[in-house]
Design a protein around this motif. Structure first.
Motif, PDB file in Angstrom:
ATOM      1  N   ILE A  62      40.382 -36.965  -2.844  1.00 28.93           N
ATOM      2  CA  ILE A  62      39.444 -37.702  -1.990  1.00 28.93           C
ATOM      3  C   ILE A  62      38.851 -36.782  -0.924  1.00 28.93           C
ATOM      4  N   LYS A  63      39.594 -35.751  -0.551  1.00 31.21           N
ATOM      5  CA  LYS A  63      39.106 -34.839   0.488  1.00 31.21           C
ATOM      6  C   LYS A  63      37.878 -34.053   0.035  1.00 31.21           C
ATOM      7  N   ASN A  64      37.616 -34.063  -1.251  1.00 33.90           N
ATOM      8  CA  ASN A  64      36.448 -33.367  -1.776  1.00 33.90           C
ATOM      9  C   ASN A  64      35.259 -34.301  -2.003  1.00 33.90           C
ATOM     10  N   THR A  65      35.340 -35.496  -1.443  1.00 37.53           N
ATOM     11  CA  THR A  65      34.225 -36.444  -1.507  1.00 37.53           C
ATOM     12  C   THR A  65      33.778 -36.771  -0.081  1.00 37.53           C
ATOM     13  N   ARG A  66      32.598 -37.366   0.055  1.00 40.49           N
ATOM     14  CA  ARG A  66      32.103 -37.712   1.385  1.00 40.49           C
ATOM     15  C   ARG A  66      32.907 -38.847   2.019  1.00 40.49           C
ATOM     16  N   THR A  67      33.732 -39.518   1.216  1.00 46.81           N
ATOM     17  CA  THR A  67      34.568 -40.592   1.759  1.00 46.81           C
ATOM     18  C   THR A  67      35.454 -40.080   2.887  1.00 46.81           C
ATOM     19  N   TYR A  68      36.012 -38.887   2.711  1.00 45.03           N
ATOM     20  CA  TYR A  68      36.973 -38.373   3.684  1.00 45.03           C
ATOM     21  C   TYR A  68      36.346 -38.154   5.062  1.00 45.03           C
ATOM     22  N   PRO A  69      35.269 -37.354   5.192  1.00 41.44           N
ATOM     23  CA  PRO A  69      34.683 -37.212   6.524  1.00 41.44           C
ATOM     24  C   PRO A  69      34.101 -38.509   7.060  1.00 41.44           C
ATOM     25  N   SER A  70      33.681 -39.405   6.172  1.00 43.88           N
ATOM     26  CA  SER A  70      33.152 -40.696   6.637  1.00 43.88           C
ATOM     27  C   SER A  70      34.240 -41.515   7.313  1.00 43.88           C
ATOM     28  N   ILE A  71      35.441 -41.506   6.741  1.00 49.99           N
ATOM     29  CA  ILE A  71      36.560 -42.229   7.362  1.00 49.99           C
ATOM     30  C   ILE A  71      36.906 -41.603   8.709  1.00 49.99           C
ATOM     31  N   LEU A  72      36.931 -40.268   8.772  1.00 50.36           N
ATOM     32  CA  LEU A  72      37.215 -39.581  10.034  1.00 50.36           C
ATOM     33  C   LEU A  72      36.189 -39.962  11.097  1.00 50.36           C
ATOM     34  N   TRP A  73      34.919 -40.009  10.712  1.00 47.29           N
ATOM     35  CA  TRP A  73      33.831 -40.365  11.625  1.00 47.29           C
ATOM     36  C   TRP A  73      33.981 -41.812  12.115  1.00 47.29           C
ATOM     37  N   ILE A  74      34.232 -42.737  11.197  1.00 47.70           N
ATOM     38  CA  ILE A  74      34.365 -44.152  11.571  1.00 47.70           C
ATOM     39  C   ILE A  74      35.590 -44.368  12.454  1.00 47.70           C
ATOM     40  N   TYR A  75      36.679 -43.675  12.131  1.00 49.17           N
ATOM     41  CA  TYR A  75      37.882 -43.764  12.970  1.00 49.17           C
ATOM     42  C   TYR A  75      37.579 -43.242  14.369  1.00 49.17           C
ATOM     43  N   ALA A  76      36.850 -42.132  14.467  1.00 46.24           N
ATOM     44  CA  ALA A  76      36.501 -41.571  15.775  1.00 46.24           C
ATOM     45  C   ALA A  76      35.689 -42.568  16.599  1.00 46.24           C
ATOM     46  N   MET A  77      34.769 -43.293  15.951  1.00 50.07           N
ATOM     47  CA  MET A  77      33.978 -44.298  16.668  1.00 50.07           C
ATOM     48  C   MET A  77      34.879 -45.403  17.229  1.00 50.07           C
ATOM     49  N   PHE A  78      35.848 -45.839  16.429  1.00 52.12           N
ATOM     50  CA  PHE A  78      36.778 -46.858  16.924  1.00 52.12           C
ATOM     51  C   PHE A  78      37.569 -46.334  18.123  1.00 52.12           C
ATOM     52  N   LEU A  79      38.082 -45.107  18.028  1.00 52.00           N
ATOM     53  CA  LEU A  79      38.858 -44.530  19.122  1.00 52.00           C
ATOM     54  C   LEU A  79      38.018 -44.395  20.384  1.00 52.00           C
ATOM     55  N   LEU A  80      36.761 -44.020  20.224  1.00 55.85           N
ATOM     56  CA  LEU A  80      35.867 -43.912  21.373  1.00 55.85           C
ATOM     57  C   LEU A  80      35.656 -45.282  22.016  1.00 55.85           C
ATOM     58  N   SER A  81      35.510 -46.314  21.194  1.00 54.67           N
ATOM     59  CA  SER A  81      35.277 -47.661  21.720  1.00 54.67           C
ATOM     60  C   SER A  81      36.485 -48.186  22.484  1.00 54.67           C
ATOM     61  N   ALA A  88      39.557 -39.283  19.790  1.00 52.41           N
ATOM     62  CA  ALA A  88      38.187 -39.492  19.303  1.00 52.41           C
ATOM     63  C   ALA A  88      37.480 -38.160  19.119  1.00 52.41           C
ATOM     64  N   SER A  89      37.643 -37.275  20.093  1.00 46.45           N
ATOM     65  CA  SER A  89      37.052 -35.938  19.989  1.00 46.45           C
ATOM     66  C   SER A  89      37.619 -35.186  18.793  1.00 46.45           C
ATOM     67  N   HIS A  90      38.934 -35.272  18.610  1.00 43.52           N
ATOM     68  CA  HIS A  90      39.599 -34.547  17.516  1.00 43.52           C
ATOM     69  C   HIS A  90      39.087 -35.019  16.156  1.00 43.52           C
ATOM     70  N   TYR A  91      39.060 -36.334  15.940  1.00 40.51           N
ATOM     71  CA  TYR A  91      38.679 -36.844  14.620  1.00 40.51           C
ATOM     72  C   TYR A  91      37.184 -36.683  14.367  1.00 40.51           C
ATOM     73  N   ALA A  92      36.359 -36.807  15.410  1.00 40.16           N
ATOM     74  CA  ALA A  92      34.922 -36.583  15.221  1.00 40.16           C
ATOM     75  C   ALA A  92      34.645 -35.125  14.869  1.00 40.16           C
ATOM     76  N   ASP A  93      35.329 -34.216  15.542  1.00 40.52           N
ATOM     77  CA  ASP A  93      35.169 -32.787  15.240  1.00 40.52           C
ATOM     78  C   ASP A  93      35.623 -32.491  13.816  1.00 40.52           C
ATOM     79  N   ASP A  94      36.724 -33.110  13.417  1.00 48.74           N
ATOM     80  CA  ASP A  94      37.226 -32.926  12.051  1.00 48.74           C
ATOM     81  C   ASP A  94      36.222 -33.475  11.032  1.00 48.74           C
ATOM     82  N   ALA A  95      35.611 -34.611  11.358  1.00 45.02           N
ATOM     83  CA  ALA A  95      34.591 -35.183  10.471  1.00 45.02           C
ATOM     84  C   ALA A  95      33.418 -34.229  10.309  1.00 45.02           C
ATOM     85  N   VAL A  96      32.941 -33.677  11.434  1.00 47.33           N
ATOM     86  CA  VAL A  96      31.814 -32.739  11.398  1.00 47.33           C
ATOM     87  C   VAL A  96      32.141 -31.541  10.506  1.00 47.33           C
ATOM     88  N   LYS A  97      33.322 -30.971  10.685  1.00 48.15           N
ATOM     89  CA  LYS A  97      33.719 -29.794   9.904  1.00 48.15           C
ATOM     90  C   LYS A  97      33.801 -30.106   8.413  1.00 48.15           C
TER      91      LYS A  97
END
Length: 216
Positions: A62-81, A88-97
């Motif tokens: 799954i880490k080789n599909t867009r699903t993985y960074p998408s989950i990291l990004w969505i999780y970061a949004m929840f943490l920010l909220s 939130a910073s950690h998971y958003a940065d991980d999503a970007v990478k």
């Protein structure tokens, strides 16, 4: 609802998708004010379980599909909220990478970058660590030449630039003595009833008051 998810998990074996869907549904119920912040720990634990399973050998593909960074990004949004700025910073940065690793640079990638920037400017407001301010400004600069965004990206871009603008008027002084010693920098000493101490610049005081009110 949790019983239904437990039944699905029992019948079809544990799968990252089950944990993700449980987290997503709870998050949407929270956004609609059907449930409150007391469910935040359950949302977080389901995202954590989802990511833990993806990082296991059984679901590593799954880490080789867009699903993985998408989950990291969505999780970061929840943490920010929920004002969990550091994770939130950690998971958003991980999503970007991971978006970059997969050569994906679309609106989801842009939004992950902005979530990272917003978390970083929030961390700067709390800590006055200039590295966080630098990171937030670097994110904003990446969008300077873009003229139109999807609505959700525009909202986050406006939020980031408005937060950064607050600090462009201030000169930030170091708060701790180790920094002063390392960089041969000292604030002017003043006398408080016979006891010497550091003068506190009014700018730093304003930032501190804003941070306490904004992120309490």
């Amino acid at each position: 609802m949790n019983r239904e998810f437990d039944y699905i998990e029992h019948m079809y074996s544990a799968h990252p998708y089950v944990f993700y869907q449980r987290a997503r549904i709870l998050k949407e119920l929270r956004q609609d004010h059907i449930i409150g912040d007391e469910y935040n720990h359950l949302i977080k634990s389901n995202y954590d379980s989802c990511l833990m399973m993806i990082n296991s050998p059984s679901f590593a593909q799954i880490k080789n599909t867009r699903t993985y960074p998408s989950i990291l990004w969505i999780y970061a949004m929840f943490l920010l909220s929920s004002n969990s700025l550091e994770p939130a910073s950690h998971y958003a940065d991980d999503a970007v990478k991971n978006f970059e690793r997969l050569s994906i640079k679309d609106s989801d990638y842009d939004d992950a970058l902005l979530i990272y920037g917003i978390a970083e400017i929030g961390l700067f407001a709390l800590t006055l660590d200039k590295n966080h301010l630098k990171n937030a400004r670097n994110v904003a600069k990446k969008f300077e030449k873009k003229k139109c965004f999807p609505k959700n990206v525009q909202v986050h871009y406006d939020h980031l630039t408005q937060e950064i603008a607050i600090y462009n008027r201030f000169k930030i002084y170091a708060r701790n003595e180790s920094f002063h010693n390392q960089h041969n920098f000292a604030l002017p000493a003043i006398n408080h009833g016979g006891q010497e101490g550091f003068a506190v610049p009014i700018q730093l005081f304003c930032i501190y008051v804003y941070a306490q009110a904004r992120f309490r």
